[in-house]
Design a protein around this motif. Sequence first.
Motif, PDB file in Angstrom:
ATOM      1  N   LYS A  97      10.887  -5.309  -0.131  1.00  0.00           N
ATOM      2  CA  LYS A  97      10.149  -4.158   0.374  1.00  0.00           C
ATOM      3  C   LYS A  97      10.763  -2.845  -0.103  1.00  0.00           C
ATOM      4  CE  LYS A  97       7.457  -3.184   4.287  1.00  0.00           C
ATOM      5  NZ  LYS A  97       7.481  -2.952   5.714  1.00  0.00           N
TER       6      LYS A  97
ATOM      7  N   GLY B   8      11.252  -3.583  -4.502  1.00  0.00           N
ATOM      8  CA  GLY B   8      10.464  -4.475  -5.325  1.00  0.00           C
ATOM      9  C   GLY B   8       8.999  -4.068  -5.368  1.00  0.00           C
ATOM     10  N   LEU B   9       8.383  -4.021  -4.196  1.00  0.00           N
ATOM     11  CA  LEU B   9       6.947  -3.794  -4.141  1.00  0.00           C
ATOM     12  C   LEU B   9       6.585  -2.333  -4.371  1.00  0.00           C
ATOM     13  CD1 LEU B   9       6.178  -5.821  -0.906  1.00  0.00           C
ATOM     14  CD2 LEU B   9       5.977  -6.591  -3.265  1.00  0.00           C
ATOM     15  N   LEU B  10       5.514  -2.111  -5.150  1.00  0.00           N
ATOM     16  CA  LEU B  10       4.896  -0.795  -5.205  1.00  0.00           C
ATOM     17  C   LEU B  10       3.823  -0.837  -4.115  1.00  0.00           C
ATOM     18  CD1 LEU B  10       4.591  -0.652  -9.064  1.00  0.00           C
ATOM     19  CD2 LEU B  10       6.223   0.609  -7.669  1.00  0.00           C
ATOM     20  N   ASN B  11       4.227  -0.417  -2.922  1.00  0.00           N
ATOM     21  CA  ASN B  11       3.465  -0.729  -1.705  1.00  0.00           C
ATOM     22  C   ASN B  11       1.987  -0.353  -1.741  1.00  0.00           C
ATOM     23  OD1 ASN B  11       5.817  -1.665  -0.297  1.00  0.00           O
ATOM     24  ND2 ASN B  11       6.453   0.474  -0.309  1.00  0.00           N
ATOM     25  N   ASP B  12       1.689   0.853  -2.210  1.00  0.00           N
ATOM     26  CA  ASP B  12       0.309   1.328  -2.124  1.00  0.00           C
ATOM     27  C   ASP B  12      -0.530   0.882  -3.311  1.00  0.00           C
ATOM     28  OD1 ASP B  12       0.839   2.934   0.203  1.00  0.00           O
ATOM     29  OD2 ASP B  12       2.048   4.137  -1.172  1.00  0.00           O
ATOM     30  N   MET B  13       0.081   0.133  -4.219  1.00  0.00           N
ATOM     31  CA  MET B  13      -0.662  -0.188  -5.428  1.00  0.00           C
ATOM     32  C   MET B  13      -1.183  -1.614  -5.387  1.00  0.00           C
ATOM     33  SD  MET B  13       1.761   1.953  -8.006  1.00  0.00           S
ATOM     34  CE  MET B  13       0.766   1.804  -9.465  1.00  0.00           C
TER      35      MET B  13
ATOM     36  N   GLN C 242      -1.663  -4.032 -10.573  1.00  0.00           N
ATOM     37  CA  GLN C 242      -0.790  -2.941 -11.007  1.00  0.00           C
ATOM     38  C   GLN C 242       0.676  -3.270 -10.754  1.00  0.00           C
ATOM     39  OE1 GLN C 242      -2.473   0.311  -8.823  1.00  0.00           O
ATOM     40  NE2 GLN C 242      -3.842   0.895 -10.484  1.00  0.00           N
TER      41      GLN C 242
ATOM     42  N   ALA D 157      -6.978 -11.881  -2.749  1.00  0.00           N
ATOM     43  CA  ALA D 157      -8.412 -11.764  -2.465  1.00  0.00           C
ATOM     44  C   ALA D 157      -9.149 -11.197  -3.669  1.00  0.00           C
ATOM     45  CB  ALA D 157      -8.631 -10.879  -1.242  1.00  0.00           C
TER      46      ALA D 157
ATOM     47  N   GLN E 256      -6.663  -5.672  -4.500  1.00  0.00           N
ATOM     48  CA  GLN E 256      -6.060  -5.765  -3.172  1.00  0.00           C
ATOM     49  C   GLN E 256      -4.647  -5.184  -3.217  1.00  0.00           C
ATOM     50  OE1 GLN E 256      -5.348  -9.775  -1.904  1.00  0.00           O
ATOM     51  NE2 GLN E 256      -5.550  -9.252   0.258  1.00  0.00           N
ATOM     52  N   ARG E 257      -4.302  -4.396  -2.195  1.00  0.00           N
ATOM     53  CA  ARG E 257      -2.952  -3.845  -2.189  1.00  0.00           C
ATOM     54  C   ARG E 257      -1.933  -4.945  -1.923  1.00  0.00           C
ATOM     55  NH1 ARG E 257      -3.382   1.521   1.404  1.00  0.00           N
ATOM     56  NH2 ARG E 257      -5.497   1.983   0.759  1.00  0.00           N
TER      57      ARG E 257
ATOM     58  N   TYR F 120      -0.648  -6.550   1.438  1.00  0.00           N
ATOM     59  CA  TYR F 120      -1.446  -7.456   2.252  1.00  0.00           C
ATOM     60  C   TYR F 120      -1.300  -8.915   1.832  1.00  0.00           C
ATOM     61  CZ  TYR F 120      -3.389  -3.092   3.830  1.00  0.00           C
ATOM     62  OH  TYR F 120      -3.519  -1.847   4.353  1.00  0.00           O
TER      63      TYR F 120
END
Lengths: 508, 320
Positions: free
Chosen positions: A344, A347-352, A356, A395, A399-400, A403
């Motif tokens: 978190k 690593g993750l590009l949270n809003d993307m 992406q 999905a 999808q971001r 999720y």
Amino acid sequence: MMNNNNIFIELKNIRKIFPGVVALENVDFDVRYGEVHALVGENGAGKSTLIKILGGAYQLDGGEIIIEGKPVTIGSTSMAQHLKIAVIYQEFNLVPDLSVAENIFIGREPKIGKSFINWRKINNDAAEILKKLEIDINPRKFISDLSVAEKQMVEIAKSLSMDARLIVMDEPTATLTEKEVVKLFSIIKELKAKGVSIIYISHRLDEAFELADRITVLRDGRKIETKKISETNQNEIVSLMVGKIVKDYFVGKKEEINEKEIVMEVKNYNIADSIYDLNFKLYKGEILGFAGVLGSGIHHLLRSIYGVSQKTSGEVYFEGKKVEINSPSEAINLGIGFVTEDRKGEGLLNDMSVIQNLSIIIIKTLTFFKGMFIRQKDEFAVFDNMAKELNIKYANINQRIIYLSGGNQQKVIIGRTLVSECKVLILLEPTRGIDVGAKAEIHKIMIELANKGISIIMASSELPELVNLTDRCIVLYKGKFAAEFNRENMNEEELVAAEIGKLSYAVN
Amino acid sequence: MVKFLKLYEKIGIFILIVLASIFLAIVSPNFRNLDTILGIIMQGSYGAIIAFGMTYAITSGGLDLSVEAVMGLTSVIIAMLIPTMGFVGAILIAITASCFVGLINGLLITKMDVNPFITTLAMQAILRGASLLITGGRQIVISQKEFMSIGATELFHIPTPIVYMVVLFIIFYIILNMTTFGRHVAATGSNEQAAKMSGLNVSLIKIIVYILVAFSASIVGVIRTSQTLIGIPTMAPGFTLNVLTIAILGGTSLAGGKGNLIGTLFAGIFISMIYYGLNLLYVQIFYQMLAVGITLLFALFIDGLRNRYLNVARIKGIRV
């Protein structure tokens, strides 16, 4: 050894459930007046959950807590304080911008009238407590100016100032030097003599054997045994900690590597205060494990190799050539991939979107017009390919990423480095926080990658994972090489022993 | 609620514009003619153009509060240089100087690791002070009438500021949504540490972003100066707030990582409609400030709600 058999606190049938996981089940545990009770177990055994219950951070789902014969509930941290229980967590509960004295008396400051802090009294009282503990710290100093050891001492002083009857210490020595450990031990012995009860959690068994009266082993959320220190030995405790290996998610062994071709070599590597004179080689197509408990320096080492942080000295050879890696982009260009343990945070590009997130490292290659414009068709092709290969469930491509389930997030992050066609893949805790099914899938992916010739370095605190997957496993203890195992001699007992500084040998 | 917010994210600003249009069409017969509408859009273009740049800054996880001072600086430089160099040279130097300001902002924020909010606020004060010093606190009248051709003329009956807005919108939109640089900006704002770990040069990306913001502010400085033919060191006081309001109202999340330039474009027009509506009502100009403040709070409120609810939805495992 036991002077006093009266029980101060007793835990009966403790049960704690998190969504999908039973963290503690039927745990019985007690601590006597003036006793040091060691609590040991592998990662995930339930130690932290247990002490968080004592500290009021978690609530019980079953069982009861009895203090001096009376059942109590510890509904909050302040209730724990009221019951004279102090928990010293690994990450301290101190306010960095306040002074030592203010931290010791936080929330209970001596006042003049109703609103004004009595500074003379607060400083004098703090000085007195520190003196009693023979701790040489100026109570007016700010916490942010203290060393880790000093902060620990302040935490202990804080628990004493509230007349704690039970002090829980979680891995208190993990980041201390040997001299500081000696100091801590003498304080613990003093507290014990005063009748304070102590729960001592440590990976280092020799410490437990030096200090404790009794020792309790937890495994998979259950209590395995409580033994008197005088009636047991370290080997017995190690085997109790490991128990029978759970193999239900074991996915099979990778192929042996026949030709030993060196891909990367690290020589005389040093990082200030965490890694000392380390040497290791990485062969093509192998899975090399790194094992060690808190304070082993493994994460520092691997982050530094990837160029996230700086080394003090040492050399790295990549495919025979000496290289200097000062940033992740340089590591990526060489063909080194890195999957963080802090998914978190870094690593993750949270809003993307999912797509992406997967393409971010190589996006500049999926372009036209001199690398400027993204060719969405290419981006999709790369994603689609990797999603099928790693069986990523999503999905839709827009999808971001937040999720997705933890396992699928992890696959995307691994895929992100794979599409950059890395030759060396560094994985920190690759299966942390993901469920058993996804875990097996990640393991399968790792084996397939290694069979394809990618060299994998995996740092893990889960021993079964290391034993089942790796070709070789290097154990570090306090930043130094402790032992190396290969497939033939790898076993959990010795791995644990080496991790806690009880075994030191190398093969080959 | 989550559904409503998702819907708002997509079409909220259009609904606001439709509602405002209906309202204006009812209360003002003038609103029904094309010139009025073009006038409103032109008035909105100034804020919108700078808000394109601001959208980049917010998307990258930052903010730029120095934009109105960059406008003033541009205006003063043009007025000072126009007699000797003509307006083309003056404009080029003014825009270059503004980009240099953006570079300094970016360097301070990335290399010195200072908070963008405070850095650009300080820059605002420095530029304002410097502009006033250069002119001795006076406004400078420009005598070259041909300079008006830049911002006070029409192209096929469309006021040139609208043309600039559309052209810049297309360029900014393409860069943000279709290029690697745009992707890198979003990645930086989404999770800076992850962007670094993915090998991105986060500092360089941010520096370019602050140059883009200053560039867009400078363009508007040129347009406004060309319309009034006066070099004004204190041009557009308080305009930064309008620009922020437009960007956030347009749906660009203050949390970073998600820029919505289409929203920004229409939010610029919406704010202009509010101004127009308030003018129609013959209310004091002070009410306009009040209205912008309220709109900004509303936009922040929606942004906050969205972040909170999407978070809750994620924790509860609701697919959004």
